[in-house]
Design an enzyme around this catalytic site. Structure first.
Site, PDB file in Angstrom:
ATOM      1  CG  ASN A  46      -1.852  -1.146   1.236  1.00  0.00           C
ATOM      2  OD1 ASN A  46      -2.515  -1.405   0.250  1.00  0.00           O
ATOM      3  ND2 ASN A  46      -1.885  -1.869   2.346  1.00  0.00           N
ATOM      4  CE  LYS A  47       2.964   7.022  -2.551  1.00  0.00           C
ATOM      5  NZ  LYS A  47       4.194   6.716  -3.293  1.00  0.00           N
ATOM      6  CB  VAL A  48       0.460   5.146   4.146  1.00  0.00           C
ATOM      7  CG1 VAL A  48       1.004   5.392   5.556  1.00  0.00           C
ATOM      8  CG2 VAL A  48       0.317   6.466   3.409  1.00  0.00           C
TER       9      VAL A  48
END
Lengths: 344, 344
Positions: A338-340
């Protein structure tokens, strides 16, 4: 089709110009906050940790200050206080919202450190809120999972940090970086040949030393994230202590160097050793000295060594994006990520 | 045929007893030398650097002292002085003759640090000669290229260093280690099944955290050196920041944990995630909690976490030796490596 990753790679000259415009005037603030602190502690994970490696070599090689990469588990898992009096703690998180990093910076503050945040998440992000001073990068929103412009702008913020800490370098060199990045995007070198040389290989060794060790680590991470390649990022000294055994005709090496500086000669020798072992050696930077002994070469920037990492990763980003597409992977959304990233 | 590596693995209980007998009485000397120093700097490469990772977590988690892994290139390539006043520098080299490490310890001394050598090369070795204090391990001569007994005795010396620096642990725990190693050699667990599970795989991820992060790094290095496997050693927090993307049915994970302690729960969760991604997760230690969720398991020692790394690598050494033979490699003499590595 143009991927988001490819678009974001192309946005780096503008992102770097905006970030340098905003942060260069703030170097003196860093110096005032640092005051008499004589040690640095870098707190980061993933791509941000690779940026921190640049920060570490910059302040050690050019400002004479000992810098430590933090072990966040001491704060978050062992929950042990350390004596951090006289320490400047610098935390990096692109989102400014990775809880482990926010918690570790708060721990450092509670242990007596002065604190700096480097983030693309803005002054209102949790990480910036914890810090005495926030250096906010102006990369704009980044949508592809593999970080590109948020990484190079972190390096720009770290360069400003180094200037604030008295690094004996020319600040004006930084202003040459955005144009150098533009040139590398236009002329990356033997990109297609190296994509073909890596396609289908199970793994690759990525090696550099000193200031560009950060570039080697970041390129290895990109190739793992977006190409699922078993890419091992190592300093060439560490590589010779054991892992060199894995290099063979099925395991090429990417050898990373600045066009000048004290680690170039050793990198040229490493490329020769790799080729002597029957493997391919693909140069990333290192000028004609490295290109001449290598199987193929990506261009590096014609810049002083201390700012080279800000641009040298760019051909590596282009390589990653092209190799992912060649392998049928969407580089914007690799599996399992995921992005974060939240870790504890 | 019994390899030298296998014989040297079996010599570890005796080597550990001899080393602990010699060094435990010297913990107070370490304390006197350290005096008011409040920071540590570890100088090492390769296997010795993995030992230093143990030393780093031990002094941070249990003695509250910030510890830095040195970047030797600052000394040997950039030739930059750092302010090391108030620093205790600890250099590790099995031979005591790796020039880069000797030179970096001399540099640390010249920069103001107090200096300790940990070596199997004896009091007359160049490294011991440079140091204020030498902790000499008594592993005896090691002939196989992959270090085994010189590594575990280094960990014993680091445990003594930690005691000398005031680590809040029970010294008596150390005396239980040699017997625990004997038991693991006699009963390593699902060794054959894991050898078959790794044979033919291009790569493997090796992950642990905190004190046993050292074990994960050392097992990954052994598998690279002696089995030419693309083995990536990572903390599980770093693994989740990107490299988890490489884990699939062709890329198993070795998950490393102590039988107790604050990182066990996270390692169990990691094993579950790996299996959820369709890959095999092979446990190294972690007791029944980790074995129950894993594909197969090597036993770990029934010891407190702080001394676990001294024994937990042993089943990993046995795995490396058996896998090398399974792959037709002579583990005593892997390609491309010599017993003493010289880097600059």
């Amino acid at each position: 089709m143009t991927t988001r990753m490819r678009s974001e790679i192309a946005e780096q000259p503008a992102a770097l110009r905006a970030t340098l415009d905003a942060l260069l005037p703030r170097a003196a603030e860093v110096g005032r906050l640092a005051g008499q602190t004589r040690r640095l502690l870098f707190i980061a994970r993933g791509t941000s940790d690779n940026a921190a490696v640049y920060g570490r070599y910059l302040v050690e090689a050019h400002a004479g200050l000992l810098a430590t990469p933090a072990a966040p588990s001491i704060a978050t898992t062992y929950r042990r206080r350390l004596d951090l009096d006289g320490v400047l703690a610098v935390a990096l998180s692109q989102s400014g919202r990775t809880e482990e990093i926010v918690e570790t910076l708060a721990w450092a503050r509670d242990c007596g450190a002065r604190t700096v945040a480097i983030t693309n998440g803005g002054e209102e992000s949790p990480l910036a809120q914890v810090a005495d001073l926030a250096l906010c990068t102006l990369a704009g929103e980044e949508k592809a999972v593999p970080a590109t412009k948020t990484y190079t702008t972190q390096l720009a913020a770290l360069a400003v940090l180094g200037l604030g800490l008295g690094a004996e370098v020319e600040a004006a060199d930084l202003l040459r970086v955005p144009d150098a990045v533009e040139r590398l995007i236009a002329e990356p070198g033997d990109l297609d040949e190296i994509v073909e040389g890596l396609a289908g290989k199970p793994g690759v060794v990525v090696s550099g030393r000193g200031l560009v060790f950060s570039t080697a680590l970041e390129l290895a991470l990109k190739l793992k994230e977006a190409c699922y390649l078993h890419a091992m990022g190592l300093s060439y000294a560490d590589l010779l202590h054991g892992p060199i055994a894995v290099v063979d005709e099925e395991t090429p090496a990417l050898v990373v160097a600045a066009d000048r500086g004290p680690t170039l000669a050793g990198t040229v020798a490493l490329a020769e050793r790799v080729i002597g072992a029957g493997a391919s050696a693909f140069a990333v930077g290192g000028g004609s000295a490295l290109a001449e002994v290598s199987t193929a070469a990506l261009n590096g920037p014609d810049l002083p060594e201390w700012v080279t990492p800000l641009a040298l990763i760019v051909p590596g980003q282009l390589l990653t994006e092209a190799l992912a597409r060649r392998l049928g992977i969407d580089p914007d959304a690799p599996r399992g990520l995921n992005k974060v990233t939240q870790t504890d």
